[in-house]
Design a protein around this motif. Structure first.
Motif, PDB file in Angstrom:
ATOM      1  N   VAL A 130      -1.817   4.904 -11.446  1.00 29.41           N
ATOM      2  CA  VAL A 130      -2.924   4.529 -10.548  1.00 29.41           C
ATOM      3  C   VAL A 130      -2.382   3.502  -9.547  1.00 29.41           C
ATOM      4  N   LEU A 131      -2.569   3.798  -8.256  1.00 30.19           N
ATOM      5  CA  LEU A 131      -2.125   2.869  -7.209  1.00 30.19           C
ATOM      6  C   LEU A 131      -3.310   2.017  -6.767  1.00 30.19           C
ATOM      7  N   ARG A 132      -3.050   0.725  -6.668  1.00 27.72           N
ATOM      8  CA  ARG A 132      -4.100  -0.184  -6.185  1.00 27.72           C
ATOM      9  C   ARG A 132      -3.509  -1.131  -5.152  1.00 27.72           C
ATOM     10  N   LEU A 133      -4.296  -1.475  -4.158  1.00 28.98           N
ATOM     11  CA  LEU A 133      -3.837  -2.478  -3.196  1.00 28.98           C
ATOM     12  C   LEU A 133      -4.109  -3.856  -3.773  1.00 28.98           C
ATOM     13  N   THR A 134      -3.203  -4.779  -3.508  1.00 25.97           N
ATOM     14  CA  THR A 134      -3.431  -6.170  -3.881  1.00 25.97           C
ATOM     15  C   THR A 134      -4.361  -6.781  -2.822  1.00 25.97           C
ATOM     16  N   GLN A 135      -4.769  -8.026  -3.024  1.00 21.19           N
ATOM     17  CA  GLN A 135      -5.613  -8.687  -2.017  1.00 21.19           C
ATOM     18  C   GLN A 135      -4.893  -8.747  -0.680  1.00 21.19           C
ATOM     19  N   LYS A 136      -3.592  -8.984  -0.757  1.00 17.42           N
ATOM     20  CA  LYS A 136      -2.784  -9.026   0.460  1.00 17.42           C
ATOM     21  C   LYS A 136      -2.698  -7.628   1.102  1.00 17.42           C
ATOM     22  N   GLY A 137      -2.651  -6.609   0.257  1.00 13.34           N
ATOM     23  CA  GLY A 137      -2.548  -5.237   0.755  1.00 13.34           C
ATOM     24  C   GLY A 137      -3.826  -4.742   1.403  1.00 13.34           C
ATOM     25  N   LEU A 138      -4.975  -5.182   0.871  1.00 15.04           N
ATOM     26  CA  LEU A 138      -6.259  -4.685   1.402  1.00 15.04           C
ATOM     27  C   LEU A 138      -6.405  -4.966   2.892  1.00 15.04           C
ATOM     28  N   VAL A 139      -5.908  -6.113   3.313  1.00 17.10           N
ATOM     29  CA  VAL A 139      -6.127  -6.514   4.699  1.00 17.10           C
ATOM     30  C   VAL A 139      -5.269  -5.678   5.673  1.00 17.10           C
TER      31      VAL A 139
END
Ligand code: SF4
Length: 388
Positions: free
Chosen positions: A368-377
Protein backbone atom coordinates in the motif's frame (compact mmCIF):
# COMPACT_ATOMS: atom_id res chain seq x y z
CA UNK A 1 -39.18 1.99 -29.01
CA UNK A 2 -36.05 3.68 -27.64
CA UNK A 3 -35.01 1.61 -24.63
CA UNK A 4 -31.30 2.37 -24.33
CA UNK A 5 -30.40 3.86 -21.01
CA UNK A 6 -26.82 5.01 -20.80
CA UNK A 7 -26.50 4.63 -17.03
CA UNK A 8 -25.97 0.87 -16.65
CA UNK A 9 -25.03 0.34 -12.99
CA UNK A 10 -26.90 -2.68 -11.64
CA UNK A 11 -26.84 -1.08 -8.24
CA UNK A 12 -25.83 2.24 -6.77
CA UNK A 13 -26.38 3.79 -3.37
CA UNK A 14 -25.65 7.49 -3.82
CA UNK A 15 -27.43 10.40 -5.43
CA UNK A 16 -26.27 13.89 -6.31
CA UNK A 17 -28.75 16.70 -7.04
CA UNK A 18 -27.46 19.92 -8.60
CA UNK A 19 -29.10 23.27 -7.84
CA UNK A 20 -27.22 25.77 -10.03
CA UNK A 21 -28.66 29.09 -8.84
CA UNK A 22 -26.44 31.52 -6.92
CA UNK A 23 -27.01 35.00 -5.55
CA UNK A 24 -23.64 36.18 -6.98
CA UNK A 25 -20.79 34.83 -9.07
CA UNK A 26 -17.60 34.29 -7.08
CA UNK A 27 -14.55 35.23 -9.12
CA UNK A 28 -12.86 31.87 -8.50
CA UNK A 29 -15.89 29.73 -9.41
CA UNK A 30 -15.43 26.98 -12.02
CA UNK A 31 -18.78 25.30 -11.28
CA UNK A 32 -22.01 25.10 -13.26
CA UNK A 33 -23.69 28.09 -11.63
CA UNK A 34 -26.30 30.65 -12.68
CA UNK A 35 -26.10 34.00 -10.89
CA UNK A 36 -28.97 36.49 -11.05
CA UNK A 37 -31.26 34.11 -12.96
CA UNK A 38 -33.72 33.20 -10.24
CA UNK A 39 -36.64 33.61 -12.65
CA UNK A 40 -35.72 30.18 -14.05
CA UNK A 41 -35.87 28.35 -10.72
CA UNK A 42 -39.37 26.94 -11.23
CA UNK A 43 -38.81 25.81 -14.80
CA UNK A 44 -35.47 24.25 -13.81
CA UNK A 45 -37.06 22.45 -10.89
CA UNK A 46 -39.77 21.06 -13.20
CA UNK A 47 -37.10 19.76 -15.58
CA UNK A 48 -35.15 18.22 -12.68
CA UNK A 49 -38.24 16.33 -11.52
CA UNK A 50 -38.85 15.19 -15.08
CA UNK A 51 -35.29 13.95 -15.30
CA UNK A 52 -35.67 11.94 -12.07
CA UNK A 53 -39.04 10.50 -13.11
CA UNK A 54 -37.78 9.60 -16.59
CA UNK A 55 -34.76 7.86 -15.13
CA UNK A 56 -36.91 5.83 -12.76
CA UNK A 57 -39.29 4.86 -15.58
CA UNK A 58 -36.44 3.45 -17.69
CA UNK A 59 -34.08 2.11 -15.05
CA UNK A 60 -34.36 -1.65 -15.21
CA UNK A 61 -33.19 -2.68 -11.75
CA UNK A 62 -35.07 -2.76 -8.45
CA UNK A 63 -35.71 0.29 -6.30
CA UNK A 64 -32.26 1.27 -5.10
CA UNK A 65 -31.30 1.51 -1.43
CA UNK A 66 -29.78 4.95 -0.96
CA UNK A 67 -27.00 5.54 1.59
CA UNK A 68 -26.01 9.10 0.68
CA UNK A 69 -27.61 12.08 -1.03
CA UNK A 70 -25.87 15.35 -1.73
CA UNK A 71 -27.60 18.59 -2.73
CA UNK A 72 -24.77 20.60 -4.30
CA UNK A 73 -24.48 23.65 -6.43
CA UNK A 74 -24.60 26.41 -7.15
CA UNK A 75 -26.23 27.42 -3.91
CA UNK A 76 -28.79 24.80 -2.83
CA UNK A 77 -29.70 26.88 0.22
CA UNK A 78 -31.54 29.16 -2.28
CA UNK A 79 -33.77 26.26 -3.34
CA UNK A 80 -37.28 27.54 -2.44
CA UNK A 81 -38.64 25.48 0.46
CA UNK A 82 -41.73 24.12 -1.29
CA UNK A 83 -39.71 23.04 -4.34
CA UNK A 84 -36.95 21.41 -2.29
CA UNK A 85 -39.51 19.49 -0.23
CA UNK A 86 -41.13 18.39 -3.47
CA UNK A 87 -37.78 17.03 -4.73
CA UNK A 88 -37.08 15.22 -1.48
CA UNK A 89 -40.56 13.65 -1.59
CA UNK A 90 -40.01 12.43 -5.17
CA UNK A 91 -36.63 10.98 -4.24
CA UNK A 92 -38.10 9.16 -1.25
CA UNK A 93 -40.86 7.73 -3.45
CA UNK A 94 -38.43 6.66 -6.16
CA UNK A 95 -35.61 5.28 -4.02
CA UNK A 96 -35.30 3.35 -0.79
CA UNK A 97 -34.11 5.68 1.99
CA UNK A 98 -33.30 4.32 5.43
CA UNK A 99 -32.63 5.82 8.86
CA UNK A 100 -28.88 6.04 8.27
CA UNK A 101 -29.07 7.69 4.84
CA UNK A 102 -26.69 10.67 4.93
CA UNK A 103 -28.46 13.65 3.33
CA UNK A 104 -26.22 16.70 2.90
CA UNK A 105 -27.05 20.16 1.61
CA UNK A 106 -24.56 22.88 0.77
CA UNK A 107 -25.24 26.17 2.50
CA UNK A 108 -23.95 29.63 1.76
CA UNK A 109 -24.04 31.85 4.85
CA UNK A 110 -26.44 34.71 4.31
CA UNK A 111 -28.85 32.65 2.20
CA UNK A 112 -30.47 30.67 4.98
CA UNK A 113 -32.50 31.20 8.16
CA UNK A 114 -33.43 29.21 11.24
CA UNK A 115 -36.92 28.22 10.06
CA UNK A 116 -35.42 26.81 6.89
CA UNK A 117 -32.96 24.61 8.78
CA UNK A 118 -35.78 23.38 11.00
CA UNK A 119 -37.77 22.49 7.87
CA UNK A 120 -34.80 20.73 6.25
CA UNK A 121 -34.18 18.67 9.36
CA UNK A 122 -37.83 17.58 9.45
CA UNK A 123 -37.58 16.63 5.77
CA UNK A 124 -34.64 14.33 6.49
CA UNK A 125 -31.60 16.50 5.79
CA UNK A 126 -29.04 15.53 8.42
CA UNK A 127 -25.76 17.10 7.28
CA UNK A 128 -24.82 20.68 6.37
CA UNK A 129 -21.82 21.64 4.28
CA UNK A 130 -21.26 25.31 4.97
CA UNK A 131 -19.23 27.43 2.54
CA UNK A 132 -17.38 29.55 5.09
CA UNK A 133 -14.23 30.00 2.92
CA UNK A 134 -12.78 32.74 5.17
CA UNK A 135 -13.76 34.97 8.06
CA UNK A 136 -12.25 38.04 6.42
CA UNK A 137 -15.15 39.86 4.78
CA UNK A 138 -13.03 42.27 2.74
CA UNK A 139 -10.93 39.49 1.20
CA UNK A 140 -14.04 37.52 0.30
CA UNK A 141 -15.81 40.56 -1.11
CA UNK A 142 -12.91 41.35 -3.37
CA UNK A 143 -13.52 37.89 -4.88
CA UNK A 144 -17.24 38.74 -5.14
CA UNK A 145 -18.12 36.24 -2.43
CA UNK A 146 -20.75 38.42 -0.81
CA UNK A 147 -21.22 36.89 2.63
CA UNK A 148 -20.12 38.08 6.02
CA UNK A 149 -18.48 36.75 9.15
CA UNK A 150 -21.61 37.84 11.00
CA UNK A 151 -23.77 35.61 8.72
CA UNK A 152 -21.52 32.62 9.47
CA UNK A 153 -21.48 33.23 13.21
CA UNK A 154 -25.26 33.54 13.34
CA UNK A 155 -25.66 30.32 11.40
CA UNK A 156 -23.31 28.52 13.79
CA UNK A 157 -25.43 29.66 16.73
CA UNK A 158 -28.73 28.13 15.58
CA UNK A 159 -27.91 25.41 13.00
CA UNK A 160 -26.43 22.89 15.50
CA UNK A 161 -29.73 22.92 17.41
CA UNK A 162 -31.31 21.16 14.44
CA UNK A 163 -28.52 19.34 12.62
CA UNK A 164 -25.47 18.11 14.49
CA UNK A 165 -23.39 16.92 11.54
CA UNK A 166 -21.91 20.15 10.19
CA UNK A 167 -18.97 20.50 7.84
CA UNK A 168 -17.30 23.75 6.85
CA UNK A 169 -15.38 24.52 3.66
CA UNK A 170 -12.41 26.85 3.83
CA UNK A 171 -10.16 28.23 1.11
CA UNK A 172 -6.46 28.55 1.84
CA UNK A 173 -4.48 31.14 -0.11
CA UNK A 174 -7.11 33.85 -0.53
CA UNK A 175 -5.23 37.05 -1.41
CA UNK A 176 -4.89 39.49 1.48
CA UNK A 177 -5.34 36.86 4.21
CA UNK A 178 -2.08 36.68 6.18
CA UNK A 179 -0.66 33.60 7.89
CA UNK A 180 -1.55 35.08 11.29
CA UNK A 181 -5.12 35.76 10.17
CA UNK A 182 -5.44 32.20 8.83
CA UNK A 183 -4.29 30.91 12.23
CA UNK A 184 -6.69 33.22 14.06
CA UNK A 185 -9.67 32.14 11.93
CA UNK A 186 -8.96 28.43 12.22
CA UNK A 187 -8.51 28.76 15.98
CA UNK A 188 -11.99 30.28 16.12
CA UNK A 189 -13.56 27.80 13.72
CA UNK A 190 -12.49 24.68 15.66
CA UNK A 191 -14.41 26.01 18.64
CA UNK A 192 -17.68 25.75 16.72
CA UNK A 193 -19.71 22.55 17.18
CA UNK A 194 -18.62 21.15 13.81
CA UNK A 195 -17.60 17.65 12.84
CA UNK A 196 -15.75 18.09 9.58
CA UNK A 197 -13.51 20.64 7.87
CA UNK A 198 -12.52 20.77 4.20
CA UNK A 199 -9.54 22.98 3.39
CA UNK A 200 -9.07 23.69 -0.31
CA UNK A 201 -6.21 25.55 -1.95
CA UNK A 202 -7.40 28.56 -3.91
CA UNK A 203 -7.22 27.36 -7.50
CA UNK A 204 -7.18 29.66 -10.50
CA UNK A 205 -9.35 28.06 -13.16
CA UNK A 206 -9.25 29.27 -16.74
CA UNK A 207 -12.17 31.39 -17.87
CA UNK A 208 -12.90 32.66 -14.38
CA UNK A 209 -12.73 36.30 -13.42
CA UNK A 210 -9.91 35.45 -11.02
CA UNK A 211 -7.87 34.02 -13.89
CA UNK A 212 -8.05 37.29 -15.80
CA UNK A 213 -7.40 39.36 -12.69
CA UNK A 214 -4.28 37.34 -11.90
CA UNK A 215 -3.12 37.44 -15.53
CA UNK A 216 -3.50 41.22 -15.64
CA UNK A 217 -1.70 41.69 -12.33
CA UNK A 218 -4.79 43.09 -10.61
CA UNK A 219 -4.74 40.24 -8.08
CA UNK A 220 -1.57 38.84 -6.53
CA UNK A 221 -1.61 35.26 -5.28
CA UNK A 222 0.37 34.14 -2.24
CA UNK A 223 3.68 32.38 -2.86
CA UNK A 224 4.09 28.58 -2.89
CA UNK A 225 6.15 28.83 0.32
CA UNK A 226 3.31 30.66 2.03
CA UNK A 227 0.86 27.95 0.96
CA UNK A 228 3.12 25.15 2.15
CA UNK A 229 3.64 26.84 5.53
CA UNK A 230 -0.11 27.34 5.95
CA UNK A 231 -0.86 23.75 4.95
CA UNK A 232 1.69 22.20 7.33
CA UNK A 233 0.50 24.40 10.17
CA UNK A 234 -3.14 23.47 9.40
CA UNK A 235 -2.40 19.73 9.39
CA UNK A 236 -0.67 19.93 12.76
CA UNK A 237 -3.19 22.30 14.30
CA UNK A 238 -6.27 20.34 13.25
CA UNK A 239 -4.69 17.09 14.44
CA UNK A 240 -4.06 18.70 17.84
CA UNK A 241 -7.76 19.65 17.95
CA UNK A 242 -8.96 16.10 17.27
CA UNK A 243 -9.61 16.37 13.54
CA UNK A 244 -8.17 13.40 11.69
CA UNK A 245 -6.86 14.08 8.22
CA UNK A 246 -8.33 11.35 6.04
CA UNK A 247 -7.81 13.01 2.67
CA UNK A 248 -5.59 15.73 1.26
CA UNK A 249 -8.23 18.42 1.88
CA UNK A 250 -10.46 16.75 4.44
CA UNK A 251 -10.35 16.53 8.24
CA UNK A 252 -12.98 15.00 10.49
CA UNK A 253 -13.82 14.10 14.03
CA UNK A 254 -14.06 10.37 14.69
CA UNK A 255 -16.87 8.70 12.70
CA UNK A 256 -17.66 11.86 10.76
CA UNK A 257 -15.85 11.27 7.47
CA UNK A 258 -17.98 12.39 4.52
CA UNK A 259 -19.69 9.19 3.42
CA UNK A 260 -20.82 10.78 0.18
CA UNK A 261 -17.36 11.91 -0.89
CA UNK A 262 -15.98 8.52 0.04
CA UNK A 263 -18.21 7.04 -2.68
CA UNK A 264 -16.46 9.25 -5.25
CA UNK A 265 -13.03 8.37 -3.92
CA UNK A 266 -13.85 4.64 -3.85
CA UNK A 267 -14.99 4.92 -7.46
CA UNK A 268 -18.37 3.45 -6.61
CA UNK A 269 -21.33 4.19 -8.90
CA UNK A 270 -23.57 7.17 -8.19
CA UNK A 271 -26.40 8.81 -10.07
CA UNK A 272 -26.50 12.58 -10.46
CA UNK A 273 -29.40 14.73 -11.60
CA UNK A 274 -29.46 18.35 -12.70
CA UNK A 275 -27.65 20.86 -14.85
CA UNK A 276 -24.12 19.74 -15.71
CA UNK A 277 -24.30 16.96 -13.10
CA UNK A 278 -21.80 14.09 -13.43
CA UNK A 279 -22.72 10.41 -12.89
CA UNK A 280 -20.60 7.28 -12.80
CA UNK A 281 -22.02 3.83 -13.46
CA UNK A 282 -18.88 1.90 -12.59
CA UNK A 283 -17.62 1.90 -16.19
CA UNK A 284 -18.63 5.18 -17.79
CA UNK A 285 -18.54 8.78 -16.63
CA UNK A 286 -21.40 10.94 -17.89
CA UNK A 287 -22.10 14.62 -17.70
CA UNK A 288 -25.46 16.29 -18.21
CA UNK A 289 -25.97 19.29 -20.44
CA UNK A 290 -24.56 22.49 -18.94
CA UNK A 291 -26.76 24.75 -21.03
CA UNK A 292 -30.06 25.42 -19.29
CA UNK A 293 -32.23 25.39 -22.43
CA UNK A 294 -30.62 22.17 -23.71
CA UNK A 295 -30.98 20.60 -20.30
CA UNK A 296 -34.68 21.43 -20.09
CA UNK A 297 -35.33 20.20 -23.63
CA UNK A 298 -33.60 16.88 -23.00
CA UNK A 299 -34.89 16.18 -19.47
CA UNK A 300 -37.57 13.77 -20.72
CA UNK A 301 -35.36 11.79 -23.11
CA UNK A 302 -35.02 8.12 -22.07
CA UNK A 303 -31.23 8.51 -21.81
CA UNK A 304 -31.61 11.73 -19.83
CA UNK A 305 -30.03 15.08 -20.65
CA UNK A 306 -26.57 13.59 -21.07
CA UNK A 307 -24.09 15.67 -23.09
CA UNK A 308 -20.91 13.64 -22.63
CA UNK A 309 -20.45 9.94 -22.00
CA UNK A 310 -16.97 8.51 -21.71
CA UNK A 311 -15.88 4.93 -21.11
CA UNK A 312 -12.57 5.03 -19.31
CA UNK A 313 -9.51 3.27 -20.71
CA UNK A 314 -7.43 0.96 -18.52
CA UNK A 315 -4.83 3.70 -18.26
CA UNK A 316 -7.40 6.28 -17.13
CA UNK A 317 -8.76 3.84 -14.54
CA UNK A 318 -5.25 3.21 -13.20
CA UNK A 319 -4.55 6.93 -12.99
CA UNK A 320 -7.85 7.63 -11.22
CA UNK A 321 -7.16 4.88 -8.67
CA UNK A 322 -3.68 6.18 -7.94
CA UNK A 323 -4.71 9.83 -7.71
CA UNK A 324 -7.73 9.13 -5.52
CA UNK A 325 -5.84 6.62 -3.37
CA UNK A 326 -2.78 8.75 -2.76
CA UNK A 327 -4.92 11.68 -1.64
CA UNK A 328 -6.36 9.53 1.14
CA UNK A 329 -4.85 8.25 4.34
CA UNK A 330 -5.81 4.72 3.32
CA UNK A 331 -3.46 4.98 0.33
CA UNK A 332 -3.30 3.34 -3.10
CA UNK A 333 -2.88 -0.37 -3.70
CA UNK A 334 0.31 -1.35 -5.51
CA UNK A 335 -1.64 -4.16 -7.25
CA UNK A 336 -4.12 -1.61 -8.68
CA UNK A 337 -1.27 0.48 -9.99
CA UNK A 338 0.65 -2.23 -11.80
CA UNK A 339 -2.21 -4.34 -13.14
CA UNK A 340 -1.79 -4.76 -16.92
CA UNK A 341 1.67 -3.14 -17.04
CA UNK A 342 4.58 -4.99 -18.61
CA UNK A 343 7.54 -6.04 -16.47
CA UNK A 344 9.87 -3.27 -17.63
CA UNK A 345 7.32 -0.58 -16.78
CA UNK A 346 6.74 -2.15 -13.34
CA UNK A 347 10.48 -2.05 -12.76
CA UNK A 348 10.70 1.68 -13.61
CA UNK A 349 7.72 2.37 -11.37
CA UNK A 350 9.24 0.41 -8.49
CA UNK A 351 12.44 2.39 -8.78
CA UNK A 352 10.55 5.73 -8.74
CA UNK A 353 8.57 4.60 -5.68
CA UNK A 354 11.85 3.71 -3.93
CA UNK A 355 13.18 7.19 -4.69
CA UNK A 356 10.00 8.85 -3.37
CA UNK A 357 10.22 6.75 -0.20
CA UNK A 358 13.87 7.76 0.26
CA UNK A 359 12.94 11.42 -0.17
CA UNK A 360 10.37 11.08 2.63
CA UNK A 361 7.43 11.83 0.34
CA UNK A 362 5.83 8.40 0.37
CA UNK A 363 5.64 5.19 2.37
CA UNK A 364 5.18 1.69 1.03
CA UNK A 365 3.89 -0.84 3.50
CA UNK A 366 2.35 -4.24 2.66
CA UNK A 367 1.88 -3.19 -0.98
CA UNK A 368 0.00 0.00 0.00
CA UNK A 369 1.45 3.36 -1.05
CA UNK A 370 0.72 6.40 1.07
CA UNK A 371 1.88 9.99 0.85
CA UNK A 372 3.53 11.46 3.91
CA UNK A 373 2.45 14.90 5.16
CA UNK A 374 5.30 16.34 3.16
CA UNK A 375 4.20 14.34 0.11
CA UNK A 376 0.56 15.44 0.24
CA UNK A 377 1.45 19.03 -0.49
CA UNK A 378 3.19 18.03 -3.75
CA UNK A 379 0.72 15.30 -4.73
CA UNK A 380 0.45 16.52 -8.34
CA UNK A 381 4.21 16.40 -8.84
CA UNK A 382 4.38 12.92 -7.38
CA UNK A 383 1.67 11.64 -9.76
CA UNK A 384 3.61 13.16 -12.65
CA UNK A 385 6.83 11.49 -11.50
CA UNK A 386 5.11 8.09 -11.41
CA UNK A 387 4.43 8.62 -15.13
CA UNK A 388 1.23 6.55 -15.29
S1 SF4 B 1 -21.53 30.29 -4.51
FE1 SF4 B 1 -20.36 28.47 -5.18
S2 SF4 B 1 -21.29 27.84 -7.09
FE2 SF4 B 1 -22.04 29.91 -6.66
S3 SF4 B 1 -20.67 31.26 -7.77
FE3 SF4 B 1 -19.82 31.05 -5.71
S4 SF4 B 1 -18.38 29.30 -5.80
FE4 SF4 B 1 -19.69 29.24 -7.63
Amino acid sequence: MHKIITFKARSFHSLYIHWPFCPYRCHFCPFVALAGQDQYMQVYHDALIQEINTFIKHYEQNKQRIDTVFFGGGTPSTYPNDLLLDTIAILKESFDFHEKTEVTIEVNPGTVNEEQIDLWQKAGINRLSVGVQSLKDGALHSLNRLQSKHDVEQLMLYAPNYINNISVDLIMGIPDVSFEEWQEYLTKIVQWPIKHISVYFLTVHEDTRLYFNVASGKVQLPSDDFMVDCYFWTQAFLASCGFEQYELSNFARKNFFSRHNSVYWDRKPYKAFGLGACSFDGVKRMQNEKNLIQYIQKATLPDGPIAICEELTDQQIRLEKVMLGLRRSQGALWDDIVVGLDASKVCILQSEVDTLVNEGLMTCDKRVLRLTQKGLVVENQIIARLGL
